[in-house]
Design a protein around this motif. Sequence first.
Motif, PDB file in Angstrom:
ATOM      1  N   GLU A 137       6.225  -1.769   8.964  1.00 33.38           N
ATOM      2  CA  GLU A 137       7.294  -2.602   9.533  1.00 33.38           C
ATOM      3  C   GLU A 137       6.718  -3.566  10.562  1.00 33.38           C
ATOM      4  O   GLU A 137       7.066  -4.739  10.617  1.00 33.38           O
ATOM      5  CB  GLU A 137       8.356  -1.706  10.190  1.00 33.38           C
ATOM      6  N   GLN A 138       5.813  -3.045  11.379  1.00 38.73           N
ATOM      7  CA  GLN A 138       5.291  -3.806  12.507  1.00 38.73           C
ATOM      8  C   GLN A 138       4.340  -4.923  12.059  1.00 38.73           C
ATOM      9  O   GLN A 138       4.319  -6.004  12.645  1.00 38.73           O
ATOM     10  CB  GLN A 138       4.591  -2.820  13.458  1.00 38.73           C
ATOM     11  N   CYS A 139       3.531  -4.642  11.025  1.00 41.15           N
ATOM     12  CA  CYS A 139       2.490  -5.621  10.656  1.00 41.15           C
ATOM     13  C   CYS A 139       2.960  -6.580   9.575  1.00 41.15           C
ATOM     14  O   CYS A 139       2.174  -7.398   9.097  1.00 41.15           O
ATOM     15  CB  CYS A 139       1.200  -4.909  10.249  1.00 41.15           C
ATOM     16  N   ARG A 140       4.239  -6.468   9.173  1.00 43.96           N
ATOM     17  CA  ARG A 140       4.852  -7.390   8.207  1.00 43.96           C
ATOM     18  C   ARG A 140       4.285  -7.258   6.799  1.00 43.96           C
ATOM     19  O   ARG A 140       4.326  -8.195   6.010  1.00 43.96           O
ATOM     20  CB  ARG A 140       4.823  -8.835   8.722  1.00 43.96           C
ATOM     21  N   ARG A 141       3.772  -6.072   6.487  1.00 42.74           N
ATOM     22  CA  ARG A 141       3.419  -5.781   5.094  1.00 42.74           C
ATOM     23  C   ARG A 141       4.666  -5.747   4.237  1.00 42.74           C
ATOM     24  O   ARG A 141       5.752  -5.417   4.721  1.00 42.74           O
ATOM     25  CB  ARG A 141       2.803  -4.377   4.998  1.00 42.74           C
ATOM     26  N   LEU A 142       4.510  -6.004   2.933  1.00 38.11           N
ATOM     27  CA  LEU A 142       5.630  -5.866   1.991  1.00 38.11           C
ATOM     28  C   LEU A 142       5.619  -4.509   1.302  1.00 38.11           C
ATOM     29  O   LEU A 142       6.459  -4.239   0.460  1.00 38.11           O
ATOM     30  CB  LEU A 142       5.564  -6.972   0.935  1.00 38.11           C
ATOM     31  N   SER A 143       4.641  -3.677   1.627  1.00 31.17           N
ATOM     32  CA  SER A 143       4.537  -2.381   0.963  1.00 31.17           C
ATOM     33  C   SER A 143       4.155  -1.331   1.990  1.00 31.17           C
ATOM     34  O   SER A 143       3.717  -1.656   3.089  1.00 31.17           O
ATOM     35  CB  SER A 143       3.460  -2.433  -0.122  1.00 31.17           C
ATOM     36  N   VAL A 144       4.330  -0.093   1.602  1.00 26.57           N
ATOM     37  CA  VAL A 144       3.944   1.029   2.452  1.00 26.57           C
ATOM     38  C   VAL A 144       2.880   1.811   1.681  1.00 26.57           C
ATOM     39  O   VAL A 144       3.065   2.069   0.491  1.00 26.57           O
ATOM     40  CB  VAL A 144       5.177   1.919   2.751  1.00 26.57           C
ATOM     41  N   PRO A 145       1.739   2.140   2.313  1.00 25.00           N
ATOM     42  CA  PRO A 145       0.715   2.877   1.563  1.00 25.00           C
ATOM     43  C   PRO A 145       1.268   4.202   1.046  1.00 25.00           C
ATOM     44  O   PRO A 145       2.042   4.869   1.726  1.00 25.00           O
ATOM     45  CB  PRO A 145      -0.392   3.139   2.591  1.00 25.00           C
ATOM     46  N   GLU A 146       0.850   4.544  -0.141  1.00 20.87           N
ATOM     47  CA  GLU A 146       1.197   5.845  -0.713  1.00 20.87           C
ATOM     48  C   GLU A 146       0.370   6.922  -0.015  1.00 20.87           C
ATOM     49  O   GLU A 146      -0.802   6.689   0.306  1.00 20.87           O
ATOM     50  CB  GLU A 146       0.853   5.799  -2.202  1.00 20.87           C
ATOM     51  N   ILE A 147       0.953   8.083   0.226  1.00 15.78           N
ATOM     52  CA  ILE A 147       0.197   9.185   0.817  1.00 15.78           C
ATOM     53  C   ILE A 147      -0.011  10.247  -0.262  1.00 15.78           C
ATOM     54  O   ILE A 147       0.956  10.817  -0.771  1.00 15.78           O
ATOM     55  CB  ILE A 147       0.927   9.770   2.041  1.00 15.78           C
ATOM     56  N   ALA A 148      -1.266  10.475  -0.594  1.00 11.78           N
ATOM     57  CA  ALA A 148      -1.584  11.426  -1.664  1.00 11.78           C
ATOM     58  C   ALA A 148      -1.485  12.861  -1.152  1.00 11.78           C
ATOM     59  O   ALA A 148      -1.581  13.114   0.048  1.00 11.78           O
ATOM     60  CB  ALA A 148      -2.990  11.151  -2.198  1.00 11.78           C
ATOM     61  N   GLN A 149      -1.311  13.788  -2.065  1.00 15.36           N
ATOM     62  CA  GLN A 149      -1.396  15.208  -1.723  1.00 15.36           C
ATOM     63  C   GLN A 149      -2.803  15.516  -1.223  1.00 15.36           C
ATOM     64  O   GLN A 149      -3.784  15.028  -1.791  1.00 15.36           O
ATOM     65  CB  GLN A 149      -1.129  16.066  -2.962  1.00 15.36           C
ATOM     66  N   PRO A 150      -2.916  16.323  -0.152  1.00 14.56           N
ATOM     67  CA  PRO A 150      -4.259  16.702   0.310  1.00 14.56           C
ATOM     68  C   PRO A 150      -5.030  17.407  -0.807  1.00 14.56           C
ATOM     69  O   PRO A 150      -4.459  18.170  -1.576  1.00 14.56           O
ATOM     70  CB  PRO A 150      -3.966  17.666   1.467  1.00 14.56           C
ATOM     71  N   GLN A 151      -6.329  17.121  -0.874  1.00 15.11           N
ATOM     72  CA  GLN A 151      -7.197  17.730  -1.893  1.00 15.11           C
ATOM     73  C   GLN A 151      -8.508  18.153  -1.249  1.00 15.11           C
ATOM     74  O   GLN A 151      -8.877  17.642  -0.196  1.00 15.11           O
ATOM     75  CB  GLN A 151      -7.513  16.705  -2.993  1.00 15.11           C
ATOM     76  N   THR A 152      -9.216  19.036  -1.929  1.00 12.26           N
ATOM     77  CA  THR A 152     -10.595  19.277  -1.529  1.00 12.26           C
ATOM     78  C   THR A 152     -11.441  18.102  -2.023  1.00 12.26           C
ATOM     79  O   THR A 152     -11.018  17.335  -2.899  1.00 12.26           O
ATOM     80  CB  THR A 152     -11.150  20.576  -2.151  1.00 12.26           C
ATOM     81  N   LEU A 153     -12.662  17.992  -1.493  1.00 10.07           N
ATOM     82  CA  LEU A 153     -13.535  16.897  -1.927  1.00 10.07           C
ATOM     83  C   LEU A 153     -13.810  16.999  -3.429  1.00 10.07           C
ATOM     84  O   LEU A 153     -13.782  15.994  -4.145  1.00 10.07           O
ATOM     85  CB  LEU A 153     -14.849  16.921  -1.123  1.00 10.07           C
ATOM     86  N   ASP A 154     -14.030  18.218  -3.923  1.00  7.68           N
ATOM     87  CA  ASP A 154     -14.274  18.396  -5.358  1.00  7.68           C
ATOM     88  C   ASP A 154     -13.086  17.908  -6.188  1.00  7.68           C
ATOM     89  O   ASP A 154     -13.259  17.251  -7.218  1.00  7.68           O
ATOM     90  CB  ASP A 154     -14.543  19.877  -5.682  1.00  7.68           C
TER      91      ASP A 154
END
Lengths: 245, 245
Positions: A137-154
């Motif tokens: 909202e603050q930076c005037r983006r037109l999208s919101v980043p998706e937040i992925a489910q936490p995963q292990t590195l593997d």
Amino acid sequence: MTLSNSNPRLYVEGSLVLGGGLTLSPPQAHYLCHVMRLKAGDRVALFNGRDGEWSAVLENAGKKTCDVRVEHQFRDQTEDPGPWLAFAPVKKTRTDFIVEKATELGASRLCPVFTRHTNSARINSGRMAAHVIEAAEQCRRLSVPEIAQPQTLDELLADWPNDRRLFVLDESGAGRPIAEALAELRPGRECGFLSGPEGGFGPEELDALRKLEFVTNLDLGPRILRAETAALAALACWQAVVGNK
Amino acid sequence: MTLSNSNPRLYVEGSLVLGGGLTLSPPQAHYLCHVMRLKAGDRVALFNGRDGEWSAVLENAGKKTCDVRVEHQFRDQTEDPGPWLAFAPVKKTRTDFIVEKATELGASRLCPVFTRHTNSARINSGRMAAHVIEAAEQCRRLSVPEIAQPQTLDELLADWPNDRRLFVLDESGAGRPIAEALAELRPGRECGFLSGPEGGFGPEELDALRKLEFVTNLDLGPRILRAETAALAALACWQAVVGNK
């Protein structure tokens, strides 16, 4: 009907169509009517990540609800080619910082990842979701980043798309200079960054990463950057070298 | 006599010479002997911004004092060509953030500057000094950025050396792409960045800046970055484009 930068700007989930009505969430109604002291007839900017950005007029400004009428589109939705950021969660305020700054700097997807030396066992996905919305909202983006489910590195590496280059922020000094590596990314080619925890990656993790075809290890300079500084520096370089093409 | 990254690393004011003795400050003695639980015979890394980096051995580890003996230089002092960062102070934690990250990213001088829309009237120079030292210790720099006396924007510009290019982080979108402008900086040419307050620069400030021969206004991309994000993004780009040359 024009809006200025001083008009409040809110992310909504509903569709934005000419003449459409929306009921804002109770926290949004509180923010507009109590914090910002808007009244019926005042205007806000709305975006939802799909329909561009619109002005909307407040039809009522009640104690707990606020209805708006969508009236004018002033930006079209555009594609969001921003990099992904996979990051080992660090301490709370420094993780908040990664999430806020990654949103400002254009990351399209945030992937919390547990590495060998990651100390934080819990991810507060609700807190992260609130922060990406506020930053967008603050930076005037037109999208919101998706937040992925936490995963292990593997798990992250097993699921990573082979055609998306993964740049590993390698504090060992053995990586390639970032500006050089990013400049070689073909136009339109998507990428992502991986930043480690406070204690860095384990040697066996760096070895395994180097063997992957889609991985390039990066060097960010002679000083030892904190995890959140490295993540942010890489995204800033992406914007400067790739993002404006 | 070798040190690893896990040895504590401290900034001292005294000279570092082979065989020289130093009495550490009471907070440093407390940190080494109580927090890190070091004992006589254990080793620390020391730097002072002039004499490179040395290992030193604890001769005693008392309750309030700690004496060390300097025994081995393992890095020579190098020149520090890092950019200056002139910045309008913002809210407290975000100013802390600018100071810490600018140190990690190699700024050689921090200049607090009061612009038209700067809301913070006070600068806590002691707090800033403590933060640059802590960040320099942590990121393994050999120097600590100098902290300039706070100035108004007019004073800063009157004192600015004409042969040091000043890159203004211009949120109006009218500046030049940062990677392009930095790539044109001649090798060895020194520079600085100027970041504004939360409310941005005033139009008359941007006009006045554009008229100065030593100023180049920069564009950091399509999103509106917070003041501290802009400062940090610019320094990260400097490191990537100029700093590794």
